[in-house]
Design a protein around this motif. Structure first.
Motif, PDB file in Angstrom:
ATOM      1  N   GLU A 268     -12.581  34.117  33.089  1.00 44.28           N
ATOM      2  CA  GLU A 268     -11.726  35.308  33.157  1.00 44.28           C
ATOM      3  C   GLU A 268     -12.342  36.405  34.024  1.00 44.28           C
ATOM      4  OE1 GLU A 268      -9.206  38.360  30.283  1.00 44.28           O
ATOM      5  OE2 GLU A 268     -10.742  37.055  29.413  1.00 44.28           O
ATOM      6  N   PRO A 269     -13.592  36.826  33.766  1.00 37.83           N
ATOM      7  CA  PRO A 269     -14.159  37.871  34.639  1.00 37.83           C
ATOM      8  C   PRO A 269     -14.304  37.436  36.085  1.00 37.83           C
ATOM      9  CG  PRO A 269     -15.808  37.035  33.105  1.00 37.83           C
ATOM     10  CD  PRO A 269     -14.508  36.500  32.655  1.00 37.83           C
ATOM     11  N   LEU A 270     -14.548  36.135  36.322  1.00 35.77           N
ATOM     12  CA  LEU A 270     -14.667  35.672  37.707  1.00 35.77           C
ATOM     13  C   LEU A 270     -13.312  35.743  38.415  1.00 35.77           C
ATOM     14  CD1 LEU A 270     -16.453  34.530  39.916  1.00 35.77           C
ATOM     15  CD2 LEU A 270     -16.010  32.229  39.026  1.00 35.77           C
ATOM     16  N   SER A 271     -12.247  35.415  37.710  1.00 38.89           N
ATOM     17  CA  SER A 271     -10.914  35.499  38.324  1.00 38.89           C
ATOM     18  C   SER A 271     -10.555  36.954  38.611  1.00 38.89           C
ATOM     19  CB  SER A 271      -9.866  34.854  37.412  1.00 38.89           C
ATOM     20  OG  SER A 271      -9.808  35.505  36.156  1.00 38.89           O
ATOM     21  N   VAL A 272     -10.954  37.878  37.727  1.00 41.94           N
ATOM     22  CA  VAL A 272     -10.716  39.304  37.965  1.00 41.94           C
ATOM     23  C   VAL A 272     -11.537  39.779  39.168  1.00 41.94           C
ATOM     24  CG1 VAL A 272     -10.918  41.628  37.005  1.00 41.94           C
ATOM     25  CG2 VAL A 272     -10.171  39.740  35.550  1.00 41.94           C
ATOM     26  N   TYR A 273     -12.742  39.234  39.305  1.00 38.66           N
ATOM     27  CA  TYR A 273     -13.585  39.565  40.462  1.00 38.66           C
ATOM     28  C   TYR A 273     -12.916  39.126  41.766  1.00 38.66           C
ATOM     29  CZ  TYR A 273     -17.502  39.173  43.739  1.00 38.66           C
ATOM     30  OH  TYR A 273     -18.318  39.257  44.850  1.00 38.66           O
ATOM     31  N   TYR A 274     -12.392  37.902  41.792  1.00 40.76           N
ATOM     32  CA  TYR A 274     -11.686  37.432  42.990  1.00 40.76           C
ATOM     33  C   TYR A 274     -10.416  38.247  43.237  1.00 40.76           C
ATOM     34  CZ  TYR A 274     -14.661  33.273  43.293  1.00 40.76           C
ATOM     35  OH  TYR A 274     -15.729  32.426  43.442  1.00 40.76           O
ATOM     36  N   LYS A 275      -9.817  38.719  42.160  1.00 41.00           N
ATOM     37  CA  LYS A 275      -8.592  39.513  42.296  1.00 41.00           C
ATOM     38  C   LYS A 275      -8.852  40.814  43.044  1.00 41.00           C
ATOM     39  CE  LYS A 275      -5.010  41.759  39.484  1.00 41.00           C
ATOM     40  NZ  LYS A 275      -4.600  42.099  38.096  1.00 41.00           N
ATOM     41  N   LYS A 276     -10.072  41.345  42.928  1.00 44.78           N
ATOM     42  CA  LYS A 276     -10.430  42.550  43.656  1.00 44.78           C
ATOM     43  C   LYS A 276     -10.241  42.373  45.158  1.00 44.78           C
ATOM     44  CE  LYS A 276     -13.784  44.516  40.430  1.00 44.78           C
ATOM     45  NZ  LYS A 276     -13.196  45.886  40.424  1.00 44.78           N
ATOM     46  N   PHE A 277     -10.460  41.147  45.640  1.00 45.07           N
ATOM     47  CA  PHE A 277     -10.292  40.865  47.063  1.00 45.07           C
ATOM     48  C   PHE A 277      -8.873  40.402  47.386  1.00 45.07           C
ATOM     49  CE2 PHE A 277     -14.703  40.229  45.884  1.00 45.07           C
ATOM     50  CZ  PHE A 277     -15.398  40.889  46.887  1.00 45.07           C
ATOM     51  N   ALA A 278      -8.239  39.717  46.424  1.00 43.97           N
ATOM     52  CA  ALA A 278      -6.922  39.140  46.686  1.00 43.97           C
ATOM     53  C   ALA A 278      -5.803  40.163  46.593  1.00 43.97           C
ATOM     54  CB  ALA A 278      -6.661  37.993  45.699  1.00 43.97           C
ATOM     55  N   PHE A 279      -5.885  41.077  45.619  1.00 43.52           N
ATOM     56  CA  PHE A 279      -4.768  41.994  45.391  1.00 43.52           C
ATOM     57  C   PHE A 279      -4.471  42.894  46.596  1.00 43.52           C
ATOM     58  CE2 PHE A 279      -2.942  46.011  43.969  1.00 43.52           C
ATOM     59  CZ  PHE A 279      -1.799  45.565  43.336  1.00 43.52           C
ATOM     60  N   PRO A 280      -5.476  43.494  47.258  1.00 47.18           N
ATOM     61  CA  PRO A 280      -5.152  44.352  48.417  1.00 47.18           C
ATOM     62  C   PRO A 280      -4.401  43.624  49.524  1.00 47.18           C
ATOM     63  CG  PRO A 280      -7.400  44.726  47.701  1.00 47.18           C
ATOM     64  CD  PRO A 280      -6.907  43.530  46.941  1.00 47.18           C
ATOM     65  N   PHE A 281      -4.537  42.303  49.569  1.00 41.54           N
ATOM     66  CA  PHE A 281      -3.873  41.515  50.613  1.00 41.54           C
ATOM     67  C   PHE A 281      -2.357  41.579  50.484  1.00 41.54           C
ATOM     68  CE2 PHE A 281      -2.885  37.371  52.750  1.00 41.54           C
ATOM     69  CZ  PHE A 281      -3.453  37.695  53.975  1.00 41.54           C
ATOM     70  N   ILE A 282      -1.872  42.077  49.327  1.00 42.71           N
ATOM     71  CA  ILE A 282      -0.426  42.150  49.099  1.00 42.71           C
ATOM     72  C   ILE A 282       0.240  43.077  50.112  1.00 42.71           C
ATOM     73  CG2 ILE A 282      -0.600  44.030  47.431  1.00 42.71           C
ATOM     74  CD1 ILE A 282       1.761  42.895  45.932  1.00 42.71           C
ATOM     75  N   LEU A 283      -0.486  44.059  50.647  1.00 49.09           N
ATOM     76  CA  LEU A 283       0.127  44.948  51.635  1.00 49.09           C
ATOM     77  C   LEU A 283       0.445  44.204  52.917  1.00 49.09           C
ATOM     78  CD1 LEU A 283      -1.539  47.122  49.765  1.00 49.09           C
ATOM     79  CD2 LEU A 283      -0.925  48.624  51.648  1.00 49.09           C
ATOM     80  N   PHE A 284      -0.430  43.286  53.304  1.00 47.30           N
ATOM     81  CA  PHE A 284      -0.163  42.476  54.489  1.00 47.30           C
ATOM     82  C   PHE A 284       1.018  41.547  54.238  1.00 47.30           C
ATOM     83  CE2 PHE A 284      -1.085  38.602  57.055  1.00 47.30           C
ATOM     84  CZ  PHE A 284      -0.939  39.169  58.306  1.00 47.30           C
ATOM     85  N   ILE A 285       1.068  40.960  53.033  1.00 46.55           N
ATOM     86  CA  ILE A 285       2.183  40.086  52.672  1.00 46.55           C
ATOM     87  C   ILE A 285       3.482  40.883  52.613  1.00 46.55           C
ATOM     88  CG2 ILE A 285       3.093  38.556  50.869  1.00 46.55           C
ATOM     89  CD1 ILE A 285       0.205  37.948  50.089  1.00 46.55           C
ATOM     90  N   ALA A 286       3.381  42.132  52.146  1.00 44.97           N
ATOM     91  CA  ALA A 286       4.574  42.976  52.046  1.00 44.97           C
ATOM     92  C   ALA A 286       5.234  43.166  53.404  1.00 44.97           C
ATOM     93  CB  ALA A 286       4.207  44.337  51.448  1.00 44.97           C
ATOM     94  N   ALA A 287       4.418  43.282  54.447  1.00 50.31           N
ATOM     95  CA  ALA A 287       4.980  43.437  55.789  1.00 50.31           C
ATOM     96  C   ALA A 287       5.781  42.203  56.181  1.00 50.31           C
ATOM     97  CB  ALA A 287       3.850  43.689  56.795  1.00 50.31           C
TER      98      ALA A 287
END
Length: 358
Positions: A268-287
């Motif tokens: 669980e904490p490792l997936s949250v750690y990876y999420k720190k890098f993955a979530f901001p990428f949503i702005l690029f996907i939003a475009a």
């Protein structure tokens, strides 16, 4: 390249206004959820206002994806509705060339989102949470009693009667040192141990060491042989459990490494750690998503753009919640738990872009 300046001049102001508006709503929601408690505890208005100020970076972090998606969707839909896009295509400018500045802006904002959270949001949110708990009389002490911590895959065991967070001090502490086969090597006892910030090691006072010589435990006052092993960070001994989402990436990695060394569950904490890098990428996907869904209608552009943006963001969040649960239970890897929503929505955006009006 005048069309680049043209699209950015329309997009950026609209994005900033949307961002401020959504962030303000989120801040007011937090205020109204706690306002009755503030009044009950006679919280000073100045301190309540400070809570709101400290919450601004987090609300911006929350609001950025939907604000950017809404802005791009509305701007492009409005251009389609006014036939400006048709004129652009007729002049020989392709859709991809026209939206490339938007995609680059999304990529830059994604990078900025990561550093915003890592360098600012986690710190201001921690201050906001601490101040809010103080105003609402919900403070919790980080001091801890009767602590047992496993480190280095169970090779080192820390057992302390008490931990004092203000002094970063362990009291009446035992360190049990074992080899790779879990055979006892030594036991070290100290009246207290102080965390050395420079050397990142525990400094012991009045230490006594018992070394296993194969037949019995031999007492000695020298513990230099094992001193360098006592490096488990002081945060681990605090009463509160470390929330990976509320610390920066470096601290999160330290905590996850501790869990690994101790042989404790860390999916669980490792997936949250990876999420720190993955979530901001949503702005690029939003475009990409915005480009794919625009141009489908010429009526009610504002309402449809807002509805599509909210729907897309909600679907993304729900899907991400599901993948994070799957990662926590071990059904998928922590990496996929964080990055799978990005990958899936990137494919969806690519599919929609393929069939966009050009």
């Amino acid at each position: 390249m005048k069309f680049v300046e043209y699209v950015l001049r329309k997009l950026i102001p609209f994005f900033i206004v949307s961002l401020i508006f959504i962030a303000l709503i989120l801040n007011l929601v937090d205020l109204f959820m706690n306002i009755s408690r503030y009044l009950e505890m006679n919280a000073p208005g100045k301190e309540v206002f400070r809570v709101m100020i400290l919450y601004i970076p987090k609300t911006i972090w929350y609001a950025a994806p939907i604000a950017f998606l809404f802005s791009v969707t509305y701007i492009l839909s409005d251009l389609y509705a006014k036939n400006e896009m048709e004129a652009l295509f007729a002049s020989g400018v392709s859709l991809f060339r026209f939206v490339l500045p938007v995609l680059i802006t999304g990529a830059l904002l994604s990078i900025g989102m990561f550093f915003l959270e890592d360098k600012l949001v986690v710190n201001t949110l921690e201050q906001k949470t601490a101040l809010q708990k103080k105003l609402l009389d919900q403070e919790e002490s980080a001091n801890n009693d009767n602590i047992v911590v496993l480190s280095d895959s169970g090779r080192i065991i820390y057992k302390a009667r008490r931990y004092r967070d203000s002094a970063k001090r362990l009291e009446n502490v035992y360190f049990v040192i074992r080899d790779e086969n879990k055979t006892l090597q030594a036991i070290i006892h100290a009246n207290q141990a102080l965390w050395n910030e420079e050397k990142l090691v525990w400094e012991l006072e009045d230490a006594v060491q018992f070394v296993n010589n194969g037949e019995s435990l031999e007492k000695t006052s020298v513990y230099d042989e094992f001193k360098s092993l006592l490096t488990e960070s002081y945060e681990i001994f605090r009463k509160n459990t470390v929330d990976v989402a509320s610390v920066n990436a470096a601290d999160a990695k330290v905590y996850i490494n501790h869990l690994k060394k101790a042989g404790l569950p860390y999916n669980e904490p490792l997936s949250v750690y990876y999420k720190k890098f993955a979530f901001p990428f949503i702005l690029f996907i939003a475009a990409f998503l915005a480009v794919g869904v625009t141009g489908k209608t010429r009526k009610n552009v504002l309402l449809i753009s807002l509805s599509l943006s909210i729907a897309a963001v909600v679907l993304f969040y729900v899907f991400q919640m599901v993948t994070m649960v799957l990662a926590k239970t071990g059904v998928i890897t922590p990496f996929m738990g964080a990055w799978l929503p990005d990958i899936v929505f990137l494919f969806i955006a690519g599919f929609l872009l393929k069939y966009s009006r050009t």
